[in-house]
Design an enzyme around this catalytic site. Structure first.
Site, PDB file in Angstrom:
ATOM      1  N   VAL A  63       0.810  -1.223   0.000  1.00  0.00           N
ATOM      2  CA  VAL A  63       0.000   0.000   0.000  1.00  0.00           C
ATOM      3  C   VAL A  63       0.840   1.269   0.000  1.00  0.00           C
ATOM      4  O   VAL A  63       0.298   2.367  -0.160  1.00  0.00           O
ATOM      5  CB  VAL A  63      -0.990   0.022   1.184  1.00  0.00           C
ATOM      6  CG1 VAL A  63      -1.995  -1.117   1.071  1.00  0.00           C
ATOM      7  CG2 VAL A  63      -0.255  -0.010   2.531  1.00  0.00           C
ATOM      8  N   SER A 142      -7.444   3.660  15.857  1.00  0.00           N
ATOM      9  CA  SER A 142      -7.224   2.906  17.092  1.00  0.00           C
ATOM     10  C   SER A 142      -7.571   3.808  18.263  1.00  0.00           C
ATOM     11  O   SER A 142      -7.486   5.046  18.143  1.00  0.00           O
ATOM     12  CB  SER A 142      -5.758   2.469  17.199  1.00  0.00           C
ATOM     13  OG  SER A 142      -5.464   1.983  18.495  1.00  0.00           O
ATOM     14  N   TYR A 155       3.013   4.865  15.927  1.00  0.00           N
ATOM     15  CA  TYR A 155       1.694   4.266  15.724  1.00  0.00           C
ATOM     16  C   TYR A 155       0.581   5.250  16.085  1.00  0.00           C
ATOM     17  O   TYR A 155      -0.395   5.400  15.343  1.00  0.00           O
ATOM     18  CB  TYR A 155       1.573   3.004  16.564  1.00  0.00           C
ATOM     19  CG  TYR A 155       0.335   2.188  16.300  1.00  0.00           C
ATOM     20  CD1 TYR A 155       0.190   1.460  15.120  1.00  0.00           C
ATOM     21  CD2 TYR A 155      -0.697   2.136  17.235  1.00  0.00           C
ATOM     22  CE1 TYR A 155      -0.944   0.702  14.881  1.00  0.00           C
ATOM     23  CE2 TYR A 155      -1.827   1.380  17.000  1.00  0.00           C
ATOM     24  CZ  TYR A 155      -1.946   0.665  15.818  1.00  0.00           C
ATOM     25  OH  TYR A 155      -3.084  -0.077  15.587  1.00  0.00           O
ATOM     26  N   LYS A 159      -2.308   6.783  13.594  1.00  0.00           N
ATOM     27  CA  LYS A 159      -3.726   6.535  13.816  1.00  0.00           C
ATOM     28  C   LYS A 159      -4.493   7.820  14.118  1.00  0.00           C
ATOM     29  O   LYS A 159      -5.678   7.940  13.786  1.00  0.00           O
ATOM     30  CB  LYS A 159      -3.915   5.509  14.942  1.00  0.00           C
ATOM     31  CG  LYS A 159      -3.401   4.124  14.578  1.00  0.00           C
ATOM     32  CD  LYS A 159      -4.016   3.612  13.275  1.00  0.00           C
ATOM     33  CE  LYS A 159      -3.591   2.212  12.921  1.00  0.00           C
ATOM     34  NZ  LYS A 159      -4.195   1.727  11.662  1.00  0.00           N
ATOM     35  N   ILE A 188      -7.828  -6.014  20.922  1.00  0.00           N
ATOM     36  CA  ILE A 188      -8.494  -7.056  20.148  1.00  0.00           C
ATOM     37  C   ILE A 188      -7.631  -8.318  20.105  1.00  0.00           C
ATOM     38  O   ILE A 188      -6.415  -8.240  19.910  1.00  0.00           O
ATOM     39  CB  ILE A 188      -8.772  -6.580  18.706  1.00  0.00           C
ATOM     40  CG1 ILE A 188      -9.502  -5.225  18.715  1.00  0.00           C
ATOM     41  CG2 ILE A 188      -9.588  -7.634  17.946  1.00  0.00           C
ATOM     42  CD1 ILE A 188     -10.843  -5.211  19.402  1.00  0.00           C
TER      43      ILE A 188
END
Length: 247
Positions: A63, A142, A155, A159, A188
């Site tokens: 991507v 997130s 991260y 996000k 998760i």
């Protein structure tokens, strides 16, 4: 059959939340293109979902590469005649505290999680506008993009950036009939969690008001709702699916 005759691309769709979302969408009547850099896992996912053989295919895609993303988006029209839904799910973590984080860690996470979402969203929006009948773009954020997290500067930045993209695209694309929303998962139980020590998992559960980890299906169902006509007047939001963690 809430997605009957719709065509969806799911990036990072070979495993975890993406894989579960692919199965959920197929069950609800969609055609699905799984996009992932992991060719073995992608082919395995298609094999596991062989009962939907006529409605699923895999495209190896990085991507972060514009040409590969453009080929991915074109493949939806070539294979199924159109593109209705993009789930920008591809993402990675490379954690380190601020003073220890290397530029390679920063660059790779930002490239995949944020640049990748931008490239896929841009190409999908062009395709959807050209088709003239709208569409849906769903971005994976997130809960840490909402409140931060120790040791995850790269991260969290990616996000939080995805949330910004979501709001901006919703404003820009709404008049073209394209809805754009984000989902912000909490803790998760995916393959990534399997390497985490049990005491850390217990700490995650204790921090969550519902006292359990979420399941990939919890996130897949959120994507399903936002992709369906049931959410036809919802755009520009970030839906937290976190068992009450942010609360």
């Amino acid at each position: 059959m809430r997605l009957k005759d719709k065509t969806a691309i799911i990036t990072g769709g070979a495993c975890g939340i993406g894989r579960c979302t692919a199965e959920t969408f197929l069950h609800e009547g969609a055609n699905v293109i799984i996009a992932d850099v992991n060719e073995k896992a992608g082919a395995g996912a298609v094999q596991e979902l062989h009962e939907y053989a006529a409605k699923i295919c895999f495209r190896k895609t990085d991507v972060t590469q514009e040409s590969e993303v453009e080929n991915l988006i074109k493949s939806a029209e070539n294979k199924f005649g159109k593109l209705d839904i993009l789930v920008n799910n591809a993402g990675i973590t490379l954690d380190a505290q601020l003073i220890k984080m290397e530029m390679a860690q920063w660059d790779k996470v930002i490239d995949i999680n944020l640049k990748g979402a931008f490239l896929c969203g841009q190409a999908a929006a062009r395709q959807m506008i050209g088709q003239g009948h709208g569409g849906v773009i769903l971005n994976a954020s997130s809960v840490v993009g909402l409140y931060g997290n120790f040791g995850q500067s790269n991260y969290v930045a990616s996000k939080a950036g995805v949330i910004g993209l979501t709001k901006t695209w919703a404003r820009e694309l709404g008049r073209k009939g394209i809805r754009v929303n984000a989902v912000a998962p909490g803790f998760i139980a995916t393959e990534m969690v399997q390497s985490i020590p049990e005491k850390v998992i217990e700490m995650m559960k204790n921090k969550t008001p519902l006292a359990r980890l979420g399941q990939p299906r919890d996130i897949a169902d959120a994507y399903l709702f936002l992709a369906s006509d049931e959410a036809s007047f919802i755009t520009g939001i970030t839906l937290s699916v976190d068992g009450g963690l942010v609360a």
